[in-house]
Design an enzyme around this catalytic site. Structure first.
Site: not given
Ligand SMILES: Nc1ncnc2c1ncn2[C@@H]1O[C@H](COP(=O)(O)OP(=O)(O)OP(=O)(O)O)[C@@H](O)[C@H]1O
Ligand SMILES: [Mg+2]
Length: 804
Positions: A382, A385-386, A388, A707, A750
């Site tokens: 994904g 910051g989502v 993972k 696309s 998108k």
């Molecule tokens: N659904 C969620 N509920 C609570 N906190 C979330 C959620 N999604 C993301 N966060 C918080 O957002 C911050 C960023 O998430 P994370 O570091 O896991 O991102 P990532 O998907 O690993 O990004 P990257 O690809 O840049 O490594 C973290 O502090 C995480 O706890």
């Protein structure tokens, strides 16, 4: 013929000393010399006046000569041969200058040789040979030393005296007699002979000195020879000193160290290296290492004990042993396969993501049922910051396992995974083994973060090393180059993350069970911020919940005007920044009575002007501009496409770092429009007289994919019909040459991107109708969607009516 025999010299030397003790050999100086003398050829020695030397005589002719001489007045002439290997030298084989000598002693040996001790008397020159049988006999002239009483001579003599003293000092091998004689010889002529006899010279140099009877000339000739000798001696003595000095230093260190040990033993203290070895041995026994490892460790320990702690290898071996001992070969944590508990933890730590959580729980259930991990490897995919990384952490917590994260971003060197061989300077185990040591358990969750960012170059291919790590058939004996003994990785739960799957090595991708994490909608972000990000930031800044208020309106504005992202990372940063500023306010107002209420209106005061103006999605005021939607690894994006026309030759120009597929889309679009010019009421004019230029801004970022076709065709149509494109609308779709609109991917991302940018309408391919349903309701309800089958639909939906 005669020659001194080294062996013999020593024996005779001894005899001579005892002689001197009893009574010094009488120095009978014959007042005159007979007119003729028997002549003995010398092969490898030059005898000087006043010099006493042993000679070995071994030819019948020479023995006969000695016999006769000893019977008579004991006097003979000693002359150097020009060539050493002539047995019975003839007159022409001999030099002219020689030395008259006296036989002091003669000894006959059982092997029919004779040894004589001779003493040199005066320089002689051979006038003429009288006879050659039974041995040589010649008339000789005595050459007396010529000395003039000059100051120059005295100076030369004194200088020679001093130099010779120095030479003696540097030549410990010279006998005491020579040293004494050197101190006591003052007559310059005698001094030169003493020096000539004892200086390190070759035969020819000696012979020349013998043939000179002018003392001053002799001194002058000696001078450079002595200089040379002194230089050689000084140099070699310096080298000798240097060598002994370095030897002395290391010996000194060694002795001191030994002394310290001895003192420690006396004091009852244990030698630290012995103590260290004991501790290591205990650890090896206690840590229940596998048999093979125990053997290796035992051997290394033995090696260690035989080393001095001062050598570099000691530290290396010590370090290696440390690794062997501290790795969790048999240590593991107990798994907690409680689905309910796991569900609770995932729920507590992450908002939303229902589908993802469900998949994770299923995954845990399967592990529990199968009781092993020989399944596919989870891959969370994904935009940034989502959540993972943080989900991976939650899985570890849910299972009650240790968690370690290995960031693979930018990794290019295979040795990072698998370690360097121990022969390398600064060798270390690879990251897998390092993280196991950190985890202190052999069954942690290892999160391989950003597996899509693994590169490869001349340093080897990390992907293939990863493949081995992740292959359940192979990873039970993973061998790190540094450890050089296999470690069982089959108990480790590997989870990987990636922004997108494309760059991942195909063999690796095959192993992965992909779980997609979508971007968040604004409403989801709001909830995440309220429930997780704000409380966490307040905690981290040491503030109470009541002390700072973040109203919903503020968070919403933060999301819409201050961030523009798929995940919540930037949002979290902005909240952190606000929290810091609030904390400062509280401190400077000394316990501010009113908690700082950060309203949406006051945001610019805290963070400056908004970075993204959402609802004014750039009004389109010119022909030939259209907004498309693109999918990127960091989430959806709005994409502007600009077309313009200028006098030319009917060419199509494309700029903005476009990939081949995108260029072809542009060609297709133009061809279609030309073919349909009439029915679409296009103002084609004379095609041959114009060039058309299509540009996609943000030219530095490479763009590709089919696309954008729909957007390009709309931009061109706008240009050619002189109708503006709606400015609240974006589109996506592939086009065919027949004008059909084809299905594309990434619809959800998108649409979310369009929503983030405040767009109100969207055109999707009819074939994507099912994907629209996947888009969160919250977004769908605020957006008008049109589905297009054909380019004619597109043109009808996207272009405004011509004005005037
Ligand atoms: N659904 C969620 N509920 C609570 N906190 C979330 C959620 N999604 C993301 N966060 C918080 O957002 C911050 C960023 O998430 P994370 O570091 O896991 O991102 P990532 O998907 O690993 O990004 P990257 O690809 O840049 O490594 C973290 O502090 C995480 O706890
Ligand atoms: Mg991450």
């Amino acid at each position: 013929m005669s020659s001194p025999d080294t062996e013999f010299i020593r024996i005779l030397g001894a005899t001579a000393t005892s002689d001197t003790e009893e009574a010094p050999p009488p120095r009978v100086v014959a007042p005159t010399l007979p007119e003729s003398l028997p002549i003995l050829g010398l092969s490898d020695i030059v005898i000087f006046p006043a010099m006493v030397a042993p000679l070995l005589v071994d030819t019948a002719q020479s023995i006969r000569l000695i016999d006769d001489v000893v019977e008579g007045d004991r006097l003979l002439g000693l002359v150097l041969q020009r060539r050493a290997d002539v047995e019975n030298p003839q007159p022409e084989d001999l030099w002219e200058g020689g030395c008259a000598a006296r036989v002091l002693k003669m000894l006959k040996f059982p092997d029919n040789t004779v040894r004589v001790l001779v003493e040199g008397l005066w320089r002689i020159r051979i006038k003429e040979y009288e006879t050659q049988t039974p041995y040589l006999r010649a008339k000789v002239d005595v050459l007396r030393d010529i000395t003039t009483d000059s100051v120059e001579l005295a100076a030369l003599a004194r200088n020679a005296h001093q130099q010779f003293q120095e030479i003696i000092k540097l030549t410990p091998a010279l006998s005491d007699q020579v040293k004494i004689a050197a101190l006591n010889t003052e007559v310059p002529g005698n001094l030169t002979d003493l020096i000539a006899a004892n200086l390190n010279l070759n035969l020819e140099e000696r012979q020349h000195l013998l043939e000179i009877n002018d003392v001053k000339e002799r001194l002058l000739r000696l001078k450079p020879l002595m200089d040379r000798e002194l230089e050689v001696l000084t140099l070699s003595s310096k080298i000798q000193n240097d060598v002994t000095a370095t030897m002395a230093k290391s010996q000194r260190d060694f002795f001191l160290r030994e002394q310290i040990r001895a003192i420690q033993r006396e004091l009852g203290e244990v030698d630290p290296t012995v103590a260290e070895a004991n501790v290591l041995r205990e650890q090896i026994e206690q840590n229940s290492l596998p048999e093979e490892v125990q053997k290796i460790a035992g051997k290394e320990l033995e090696r260690l004990q035989q080393m001095s702690p001062a050598v570099a290898e000691y530290a290396l071996t010590r370090n290696y042993l440390d690794w062997l001992i501290t790795l969790p070969w048999n240590k593991s944590t107990e798994d907690r396969f409680d689905i309910e508990h796991a569900g609770k933890i995932l729920e507590e730590q992450h908002f939303g993501l229902d589908k993802v959580k469900e998949r994770l729980l299923e995954f845990i259930a399967v592990i529990k049922l199968k009781q092993d991990l020989k399944g596919p490897i989870l891959c969370l995919v994904g935009p940034p910051g989502v959540g993972k990384t943080s989900l991976g952490k939650s899985v570890a917590e849910a299972l009650g396992r240790k968690f370690v994260r290995i960031s693979l971003g930018g990794l290019r060197d295979e040795a990072e995974i698998r370690g360097h061989r121990r022969t390398y300077v600064g060798a270390m185990p690879g990251r897998i083994i390092q993280s196991l040591r950190r985890a202190e358990s052999r069954n942690p969750v290892i999160l391989l973060d950003e597996i899509d960012k693994v590169g490869s170059d001349f340093r080897g291919d990390p992907a293939s090393a990863l493949l081995e790590v992740l292959d359940p058939q192979q990873n039970n004996n993973f061998t790190d180059h540094y450890l050089d003994v296999s470690f069982d990785l089959s108990h480790v739960l590997f989870i990987t993350t990636a922004n997108w799957l494309d760059p991942i090595h195909p063999a690796l991708r095959d192993r992965l069970e992909v779980i997609n994490l979508p971007s968040y909608t604004a409403a989801e972000k709001l909830q995440i911020a309220k429930r997780y990000l704000v409380p966490r930031q307040l905690d981290e800044h040491g503030l109470q919940r009541k002390q700072v208020k973040f109203p919903d309106a503020t968070l919403r504005r933060l999301i819409v005007d201050y961030t523009h992202e798929a995940g919540v990372r930037q949002l979290e940063r902005e909240i952190a920044s606000l929290t810091r500023k609030a904390a400062r306010k509280i401190i400077s107002h000394n316990g501010h009575p009113e908690p700082p209420n950060i309203t949406d209106k006051s945001l610019p005061d805290y963070l400056g002007q908004p970075r993204f103006i959402s609802d004014t999605a750039e009004k389109i005021t010119e022909f030939g501009i259209a907004m498309g939607l693109a999918w990127t690894p960091v989430g959806g994006e709005i994409l502007f496409i600009e077309a313009t026309r200028m006098p030319g030759k009917g060419k199509l120009l494309l700029t903005g770092s476009l990939g081949d597929v995108m260029k072809e889309s542009a060609q297709t679009s133009l061809s279609y429009l030309r073919s349909q010019a009439k029915s679409l009421e296009l103002e084609m004019g004379d095609f041959e007289k114009y060039d058309i230029h299509v540009h996609v801004p943000a030219g530095a970022t490479p763009k590709d994919g089919p696309s954008a076709g729909a957007t390009i065709v709309v931009a061109l149509a706008s240009l050619l019909t002189k109708r503006l494109v709606r400015s609240d609308l974006a589109m996506t779709g592939e086009i065919s040459l027949r004008g059909r609109i084809l299905r594309v991917g990434g619809i959800k991302e998108k649409v979310l991107a369009a929503a983030r940018s405040g767009l109100k309408q969207i055109i999707l391919p009819e074939q994507n109708r099912n994907d629209w349903v996947e888009v969160p309701e919250e977004v769908r309800s605020k957006m008008k969607v049109h589905f297009a089958r054909h380019i004619s639909d597109l043109i009808r939906m996207a272009l405004r009516q011509r004005q005037g």
